[in-house]
Each structure stands twice: as structure tokens, then as C-alpha cells.
Design a protein around this motif. Structure first.
Motif, PDB file in Angstrom:
ATOM      1  N   ASP A  10       0.807  -1.221   0.000  1.00  0.00           N
ATOM      2  CA  ASP A  10       0.000   0.000   0.000  1.00  0.00           C
ATOM      3  C   ASP A  10       0.842   1.273   0.000  1.00  0.00           C
ATOM      4  O   ASP A  10       0.280   2.380   0.050  1.00  0.00           O
ATOM      5  N   GLY A  11       2.166   1.137  -0.011  1.00  0.00           N
ATOM      6  CA  GLY A  11       2.996   2.319  -0.146  1.00  0.00           C
ATOM      7  C   GLY A  11       4.132   2.464   0.832  1.00  0.00           C
ATOM      8  O   GLY A  11       5.031   3.278   0.626  1.00  0.00           O
ATOM      9  N   VAL A  12       4.120   1.679   1.921  1.00  0.00           N
ATOM     10  CA  VAL A  12       5.201   1.788   2.903  1.00  0.00           C
ATOM     11  C   VAL A  12       6.534   1.393   2.283  1.00  0.00           C
ATOM     12  O   VAL A  12       7.563   2.056   2.487  1.00  0.00           O
ATOM     13  N   ASN A  13       6.527   0.280   1.509  1.00  0.00           N
ATOM     14  CA  ASN A  13       7.733  -0.142   0.807  1.00  0.00           C
ATOM     15  C   ASN A  13       7.310  -1.068  -0.336  1.00  0.00           C
ATOM     16  O   ASN A  13       7.315  -2.295  -0.197  1.00  0.00           O
ATOM     17  N   VAL A  14       6.941  -0.467  -1.463  1.00  0.00           N
ATOM     18  CA  VAL A  14       6.376  -1.258  -2.561  1.00  0.00           C
ATOM     19  C   VAL A  14       7.411  -2.206  -3.159  1.00  0.00           C
ATOM     20  O   VAL A  14       7.065  -3.304  -3.614  1.00  0.00           O
ATOM     21  N   ARG A  15       8.676  -1.808  -3.158  1.00  0.00           N
ATOM     22  CA  ARG A  15       9.700  -2.694  -3.705  1.00  0.00           C
ATOM     23  C   ARG A  15       9.926  -3.892  -2.790  1.00  0.00           C
ATOM     24  O   ARG A  15      10.073  -5.024  -3.262  1.00  0.00           O
ATOM     25  N   GLY A  16       9.973  -3.650  -1.494  1.00  0.00           N
ATOM     26  CA  GLY A  16      10.112  -4.756  -0.548  1.00  0.00           C
ATOM     27  C   GLY A  16       8.939  -5.706  -0.634  1.00  0.00           C
ATOM     28  O   GLY A  16       9.098  -6.934  -0.602  1.00  0.00           O
ATOM     29  N   ALA A  17       7.731  -5.143  -0.752  1.00  0.00           N
ATOM     30  CA  ALA A  17       6.533  -5.974  -0.874  1.00  0.00           C
ATOM     31  C   ALA A  17       6.559  -6.775  -2.168  1.00  0.00           C
ATOM     32  O   ALA A  17       6.089  -7.924  -2.218  1.00  0.00           O
ATOM     33  N   ALA A  18       7.112  -6.192  -3.229  1.00  0.00           N
ATOM     34  CA  ALA A  18       7.211  -6.900  -4.510  1.00  0.00           C
ATOM     35  C   ALA A  18       8.127  -8.107  -4.391  1.00  0.00           C
ATOM     36  O   ALA A  18       7.860  -9.171  -4.962  1.00  0.00           O
ATOM     37  N   VAL A  19       9.218  -7.946  -3.641  1.00  0.00           N
ATOM     38  CA  VAL A  19      10.130  -9.071  -3.399  1.00  0.00           C
ATOM     39  C   VAL A  19       9.394 -10.189  -2.653  1.00  0.00           C
ATOM     40  O   VAL A  19       9.522 -11.373  -2.992  1.00  0.00           O
ATOM     41  N   VAL A  20       8.597  -9.821  -1.657  1.00  0.00           N
ATOM     42  CA  VAL A  20       7.826 -10.814  -0.899  1.00  0.00           C
ATOM     43  C   VAL A  20       6.806 -11.497  -1.803  1.00  0.00           C
ATOM     44  O   VAL A  20       6.671 -12.730  -1.803  1.00  0.00           O
ATOM     45  N   SER A  21       6.099 -10.719  -2.612  1.00  0.00           N
ATOM     46  CA  SER A  21       5.070 -11.276  -3.500  1.00  0.00           C
ATOM     47  C   SER A  21       5.666 -12.269  -4.488  1.00  0.00           C
ATOM     48  O   SER A  21       5.091 -13.343  -4.732  1.00  0.00           O
ATOM     49  N   ALA A  22       6.820 -11.913  -5.045  1.00  0.00           N
ATOM     50  CA  ALA A  22       7.460 -12.817  -6.006  1.00  0.00           C
ATOM     51  C   ALA A  22       7.866 -14.122  -5.335  1.00  0.00           C
ATOM     52  O   ALA A  22       7.674 -15.208  -5.905  1.00  0.00           O
ATOM     53  N   THR A  23       8.400 -14.039  -4.126  1.00  0.00           N
ATOM     54  CA  THR A  23       8.834 -15.239  -3.411  1.00  0.00           C
ATOM     55  C   THR A  23       7.640 -16.136  -3.087  1.00  0.00           C
ATOM     56  O   THR A  23       7.735 -17.363  -3.180  1.00  0.00           O
ATOM     57  N   ILE A  24       6.526 -15.529  -2.721  1.00  0.00           N
ATOM     58  CA  ILE A  24       5.301 -16.293  -2.465  1.00  0.00           C
ATOM     59  C   ILE A  24       4.831 -16.998  -3.740  1.00  0.00           C
ATOM     60  O   ILE A  24       4.502 -18.191  -3.740  1.00  0.00           O
ATOM     61  N   ASP A  25       4.809 -16.268  -4.840  1.00  0.00           N
ATOM     62  CA  ASP A  25       4.243 -16.816  -6.072  1.00  0.00           C
ATOM     63  C   ASP A  25       5.125 -17.869  -6.729  1.00  0.00           C
ATOM     64  O   ASP A  25       4.623 -18.743  -7.447  1.00  0.00           O
ATOM     65  N   PHE A  26       6.431 -17.811  -6.514  1.00  0.00           N
ATOM     66  CA  PHE A  26       7.277 -18.908  -7.002  1.00  0.00           C
ATOM     67  C   PHE A  26       6.831 -20.220  -6.349  1.00  0.00           C
ATOM     68  O   PHE A  26       6.805 -21.275  -6.991  1.00  0.00           O
ATOM     69  N   ARG A  27       6.498 -20.148  -5.085  1.00  0.00           N
ATOM     70  CA  ARG A  27       6.043 -21.350  -4.379  1.00  0.00           C
ATOM     71  C   ARG A  27       4.679 -21.795  -4.896  1.00  0.00           C
ATOM     72  O   ARG A  27       4.441 -22.992  -5.087  1.00  0.00           O
ATOM     73  N   ARG A  28       3.796 -20.856  -5.111  1.00  0.00           N
ATOM     74  CA  ARG A  28       2.478 -21.197  -5.650  1.00  0.00           C
ATOM     75  C   ARG A  28       2.601 -21.820  -7.038  1.00  0.00           C
ATOM     76  O   ARG A  28       1.760 -22.636  -7.433  1.00  0.00           O
TER      77      ARG A  28
END
Length: 320
Positions: A10-28
Motif C-alpha cells: 500500500d505504499g510503505v515499501n512497494v519494492r520490498g513488498a514486490a520481493v515478498v510477492s514474487a517469493t510467495i508466487d514462485f512457491r504457488r
């Protein structure tokens, strides 16, 4: 961890959140092990606005990775550095995405598209393409990635695998090992795809998977008081699923044949173990299998060998 990730998006750290999202989706998408840093960097741009994605520098990525791996109040971080600069998402975040998507899809009424198809459709193409470009046949996650990709809109890795099989570049026998087959079975569970069908479609040996599962449970079969770990729990769930298609005791079924060499005591011990976890329906099926093991079975009059090439055999579990 969920609040930190969502606030990042939501804006606090969009790049950090993107790293988390990518790591989650690799597993999915089927890669159940730790993800190489290089892959995360390649794919995380999919979760950024185009301008931010173009401007993502090495310094920016390092800062984003540091934010994603930072412990909050001494608790777990969103992702952790598992080993050798490889990262894995916090389990609860993966479960959160799955459960949230399932809840949001309760009204799903498109019978032409099973729920898990639509679930995988939410994973960006960058994830699928990164896997197709980088996962090699000797990677323990190779088969689980193929299983996920085959029911997605990005089957590149499966097509590459089929071509390699036809050309003789790879041999299906090289995948008949515990690491590959367990990863495949775990992915089938997540997708609600029939494990037996998937093993047969890929030309693999179901017996090797059965042996691996019973060896994993050996300590529990010897002493039910032993506390099960994550691998033992996975083995129990997989064996529960393998019996759930009601062909376990059909003489001409693949699962019957694959369990024909298992000792009667081990079959009965598994049934007892399933009862401890209140899995009574499949416990009864394994008890019957133990009884059948003690009684010589007639050879089936005929056996139907289905041509599974070029098609995907699926079995979607009933939702209770």
C-alpha cells in the motif's frame, strides 16, 4: 507478517513488498524450495508500476530484500535467507494468499474453469517464464513445477520436458527418486490434482513414491508415540489422498499394484496412524488393503491401459 507485507504493497515499501510477492508466487507456481536471489530480482518487477520497474537498480533491490528479510519485533520476517543466497516465504503468508483466494472464489460458478486454474491465473507471467528459463531437470522441484505449469496458461516448462523425453535428452527413470516424487505429490495436493494420475501421465513409477512414503513413516510405524515432523505429516496426508479415489482395493488399479509389496503389518500400521488423526474413512480403506494383502488375489482378466499422452487427467477433490 501479513500486515507488514500488505502495508508495503500500500505504499510503505512497494519494492520490498514486490520481493515478498514474487517469493510467495514462485512457491504457488510449484517451486517449493528456497528461491535464488537472481530469480526474485527478475520476477519482482511484475508487482511494480512500470516506471518503478524500469528504475529498479541493484541498490534498490538490495534495500527491498533487506526490508523483506527484516525481523519485526523479534518475530519471523516475511521471507528468510534459507541458504546460499536463496530465500523462502514465511509459510503463513503463502497460506494466507491461498486461503484468501479460496474465500474470494466461493462464488466461483464457471464449471469450465476449475478453481485451481483460476488461482494459478493470478500468478504473473514473469514467474512462469523465470521458472521455464532456469529450472533444470536435476532440480528437486522440477516435477512439481511441471505439474503446476501444465494446468496454467504458461506450460513452457512442461513442453520443454515433453520435447526432452521424445528426443531422448532425458529419461523418465531419472525422476524416480524420493525428492522429485515427494515434491510432485505435495504440489498435486495443493492443486487438488490426482497424484496417481499425475505420476502416470509423466511416466513415473508409483511404487517408488509408495516406498518413499512408507520409509518416511517408518519411525511412526515402529512407535506411534513418536512426534511426527513436517515430512511425516506430509506423508500421512499424501497416503490419505492416494486412498481417497476409492481404487486402493481394486485389483486392477495402479495404486493396488504399487502397494502389493508392502508388508501387511505396515499397511495395518498406517491405518492405525490415520485413525489417530481422525482420518477414519481412509483408515478403513488401508485396513481393507492390509486384509487383501494377506489373501492371494486373482489376476485381473484384462487390464485397460489408457493412452495418457497429450492430455491431462485431473481429479478435483470435493470441497466440504
Amino acid at each position: 507478517m501479513v500486515d507488514r507485507w500488505l502495508s508495503g504493497r500500500d505504499g510503505v515499501n512497494v519494492r520490498g513488498a514486490a520481493v515478498v510477492s514474487a517469493t510467495i508466487d514462485f512457491r504457488r507456481a510449484g517451486y517449493l524450495g528456497p528461491i535464488p536471489r537472481k530469480w526474485i530480482k527478475e520476477a519482482c518487477v511484475a508487482y511494480l508500476e512500470r516506471r518503478d520497474a524500469r528504475r529498479l537498480s541493484n541498490v534498490d533491490f538490495r534495500a527491498a530484500l533487506e526490508w523483506a528479510t527484516q525481523r519485526v519485533h523479534g518475530a519471523s520476517s516475511c521471507i528468510t535467507n534459507a541458504d546460499d543466497d536463496r530465500y523462502i516465504a514465511f509459510d503463513y503468508l503463502v497460506d494466507y494468499v491461498q486461503s484468501k483466494w479460496s474465500h474470494d472464489s466461493e462464488g466461483h460458478d464457471d464449471e469450465s474453469q476449475p478453481i485451481f486454474f483460476a488461482d494459478l491465473a493470478t500468478i504473473p507471467e514473469e514467474i512462469w517464464h523465470t521458472l521455464a528459463d532456469n529450472v533444470t531437470s536435476d532440480d528437486p522441484q522440477f516435477l512439481s513445477c511441471i505439474s503446476a505449469a501444465s494446468v496454467s496458461a504458461h506450460p513452457g516448462i512442461e513442453l520443454r520436458f515433453n520435447h526432452a523425453l521424445r528426443s531422448g535428452e532425458v529419461n523418465a527413470d531419472q525422476f524416480n527418486n524420493s525428492n522429485q516424487l515427494l515434491a510432485l505429490a505435495r504440489m498435486c495436493l495443493r492443486l487438488s490434482v490426482c497424484i496417481t494420475c499425475e505420476v502416470l501421465v509423466l511416466g513415473l513409477d508409483l511404487k517408488v513414491l509408495i516406498d518413499t512414503l512408507f520409509e518416511t513413516l517408518r519411525p511412526l510405524l515402529k512407535s506411534p508415540r513418536v512426534q511426527p515432523g513436517a515430512n511425516e505429516i506430509d506423508a500421512i496426508v499424501i497416503l490419505d489422498a492416494l486412498a481417497n479415489d476409492n481404487t486402493l482395493n481394486a485389483v486392477d488399479s495402479p495404486i493396488f499394484e504399487a502397494t502389493s509389496h508392502i508388508e501387511q503389518g505396515d499397511l495395518a500400521g498406517l491405518a492405525q496412524l490415520l485413525r489417530q488423526y481422525d482420518l477414519t474413512d481412509t483408515a478403513e480403506l488401508w485396513e481393507r488393503r492390509a486384509e487383501n494383502r494377506a489373501t492371494p488375489q486373482p489376476e485381473p482378466v484384462s487390464r485397460v491401459d489408457h493412452d495418457l499422452s497429450g492430455r491431462r487427467v485431473l481429479w478435483v477433490k470435493s470441497k466440504h
